[in-house]
Design a protein around this motif. Structure first.
Motif, PDB file in Angstrom:
ATOM      1  N   ARG A   1       0.958  -1.134  -0.014  1.00  0.00           N
ATOM      2  CA  ARG A   1      -0.008  -0.102  -0.074  1.00  0.00           C
ATOM      3  C   ARG A   1       0.795   1.213  -0.085  1.00  0.00           C
ATOM      4  NH1 ARG A   1      -4.955  -0.920   4.186  1.00  0.00           N
ATOM      5  NH2 ARG A   1      -6.109  -2.619   3.111  1.00  0.00           N
ATOM      6  N   HIS A   2       2.017   1.318   0.703  1.00  0.00           N
ATOM      7  CA  HIS A   2       2.847   2.239   0.871  1.00  0.00           C
ATOM      8  C   HIS A   2       3.347   2.817  -0.543  1.00  0.00           C
ATOM      9  CE1 HIS A   2       5.517   5.330   2.781  1.00  0.00           C
ATOM     10  NE2 HIS A   2       6.473   4.420   2.294  1.00  0.00           N
ATOM     11  N   ARG A   3       3.915   1.628  -1.082  1.00  0.00           N
ATOM     12  CA  ARG A   3       4.439   1.700  -2.451  1.00  0.00           C
ATOM     13  C   ARG A   3       3.708   2.164  -3.490  1.00  0.00           C
ATOM     14  NH1 ARG A   3       8.529  -3.590  -2.957  1.00  0.00           N
ATOM     15  NH2 ARG A   3      10.150  -3.036  -1.312  1.00  0.00           N
ATOM     16  N   SER A   4       2.105   1.688  -3.365  1.00  0.00           N
ATOM     17  CA  SER A   4       1.330   2.158  -4.397  1.00  0.00           C
ATOM     18  C   SER A   4       0.996   3.680  -4.273  1.00  0.00           C
ATOM     19  CB  SER A   4       0.181   1.351  -4.216  1.00  0.00           C
ATOM     20  OG  SER A   4      -0.430   1.277  -3.085  1.00  0.00           O
ATOM     21  N   LYS A   5       0.877   4.021  -2.806  1.00  0.00           N
ATOM     22  CA  LYS A   5       0.860   5.414  -2.627  1.00  0.00           C
ATOM     23  C   LYS A   5       1.883   6.361  -3.429  1.00  0.00           C
ATOM     24  CE  LYS A   5      -2.061   5.450   1.587  1.00  0.00           C
ATOM     25  NZ  LYS A   5      -2.227   5.919   2.863  1.00  0.00           N
TER      26      LYS A   5
ATOM     27  N   ALA B   1       3.987   5.622  -5.648  1.00  0.00           N
ATOM     28  CA  ALA B   1       3.922   5.500  -7.078  1.00  0.00           C
ATOM     29  C   ALA B   1       2.659   6.335  -7.577  1.00  0.00           C
ATOM     30  CB  ALA B   1       3.826   4.117  -7.465  1.00  0.00           C
ATOM     31  N   GLY B   2       1.780   6.361  -6.776  1.00  0.00           N
ATOM     32  CA  GLY B   2       0.745   7.309  -7.285  1.00  0.00           C
ATOM     33  C   GLY B   2       0.981   8.829  -7.211  1.00  0.00           C
ATOM     34  N   ILE B   3       1.650   9.169  -6.096  1.00  0.00           N
ATOM     35  CA  ILE B   3       2.065  10.578  -5.904  1.00  0.00           C
ATOM     36  C   ILE B   3       3.175  10.843  -7.060  1.00  0.00           C
ATOM     37  CG2 ILE B   3       3.432  12.051  -4.427  1.00  0.00           C
ATOM     38  CD1 ILE B   3       2.057  10.505  -2.036  1.00  0.00           C
ATOM     39  N   ALA B   4       4.218   9.948  -7.309  1.00  0.00           N
ATOM     40  CA  ALA B   4       4.984  10.297  -8.193  1.00  0.00           C
ATOM     41  C   ALA B   4       4.573  10.431  -9.580  1.00  0.00           C
ATOM     42  CB  ALA B   4       6.018   9.255  -8.315  1.00  0.00           C
ATOM     43  N   VAL B   5       3.339   9.711  -9.889  1.00  0.00           N
ATOM     44  CA  VAL B   5       2.940   9.730 -11.229  1.00  0.00           C
ATOM     45  C   VAL B   5       2.067  11.171 -11.225  1.00  0.00           C
ATOM     46  CG1 VAL B   5       0.802   9.023 -12.579  1.00  0.00           C
ATOM     47  CG2 VAL B   5       2.642   7.608 -11.666  1.00  0.00           C
ATOM     48  N   ALA B   6       1.435  11.374 -10.350  1.00  0.00           N
ATOM     49  CA  ALA B   6       0.529  12.880 -10.181  1.00  0.00           C
ATOM     50  C   ALA B   6       1.776  14.064 -10.421  1.00  0.00           C
ATOM     51  CB  ALA B   6       0.075  12.946  -8.841  1.00  0.00           C
ATOM     52  N   ALA B   7       2.700  14.115  -9.745  1.00  0.00           N
ATOM     53  CA  ALA B   7       3.733  15.077  -9.665  1.00  0.00           C
ATOM     54  C   ALA B   7       4.297  15.110 -11.165  1.00  0.00           C
ATOM     55  CB  ALA B   7       4.985  14.813  -8.565  1.00  0.00           C
ATOM     56  N   PHE B   8       4.671  14.045 -11.736  1.00  0.00           N
ATOM     57  CA  PHE B   8       5.260  14.010 -13.061  1.00  0.00           C
ATOM     58  C   PHE B   8       4.029  14.509 -14.101  1.00  0.00           C
ATOM     59  CE2 PHE B   8       6.052  11.899 -17.342  1.00  0.00           C
ATOM     60  CZ  PHE B   8       7.416  12.397 -17.597  1.00  0.00           C
ATOM     61  N   ALA B   9       2.828  14.162 -13.987  1.00  0.00           N
ATOM     62  CA  ALA B   9       1.764  14.780 -14.749  1.00  0.00           C
ATOM     63  C   ALA B   9       1.594  16.247 -14.714  1.00  0.00           C
ATOM     64  CB  ALA B   9       0.629  14.010 -14.467  1.00  0.00           C
TER      65      ALA B   9
END
Length: 107
Positions: A3-7, A9-17
């Motif tokens: 769960r921690h890794r998926s959070k 990863a989601g934050i990283a994808v949002a920041a990159f976007a």
């Protein structure tokens, strides 16, 4: 732990976007993080805007003091300095402020 890794990863994808969307239309992906309006200090935010220039010019010309009076002396004449209404009383200028008058200096 997943769960921690998926959070993350989601934050990283949002920041990159967000970074990618901010760089759309510029030559570099990070070029528009500081816009031209922010880089030009002292200019109005909108090109062709005379309101900001007029406001700053008036502030430079008419400076308020810390001297207040309840009523104007006799023989005062109302005049306008760069669009600001002031009262001229024998070489001293006053501006209405909160039910009383403040002495202003004209540069």
């Amino acid at each position: 732990m997943t769960r921690h890794r998926s959070k993350l990863a989601g934050i990283a994808v949002a920041a990159f976007a967000m970074i990618l969307a901010d760089g759309v239309g510029s030559l570099t992906p990070f070029g528009s993080l500081v816009s031209d309006a922010q880089a030009r200090v002292g200019r109005p935010a909108t090109p062709g805007s005379v309101a900001g220039v007029a406001r700053r010019t008036t502030r430079r010309v008419v400076r308020r003091s810390t001297i207040y009076v309840a009523a104007l002396p006799a023989g005062c004449v109302q005049t306008s300095v760069n669009g600001t209404v002031v009262w001229s009383c024998g070489g001293t200028y006053y501006q209405p402020y909160g039910g009383r008058y403040v002495v202003v200096y004209i540069n």
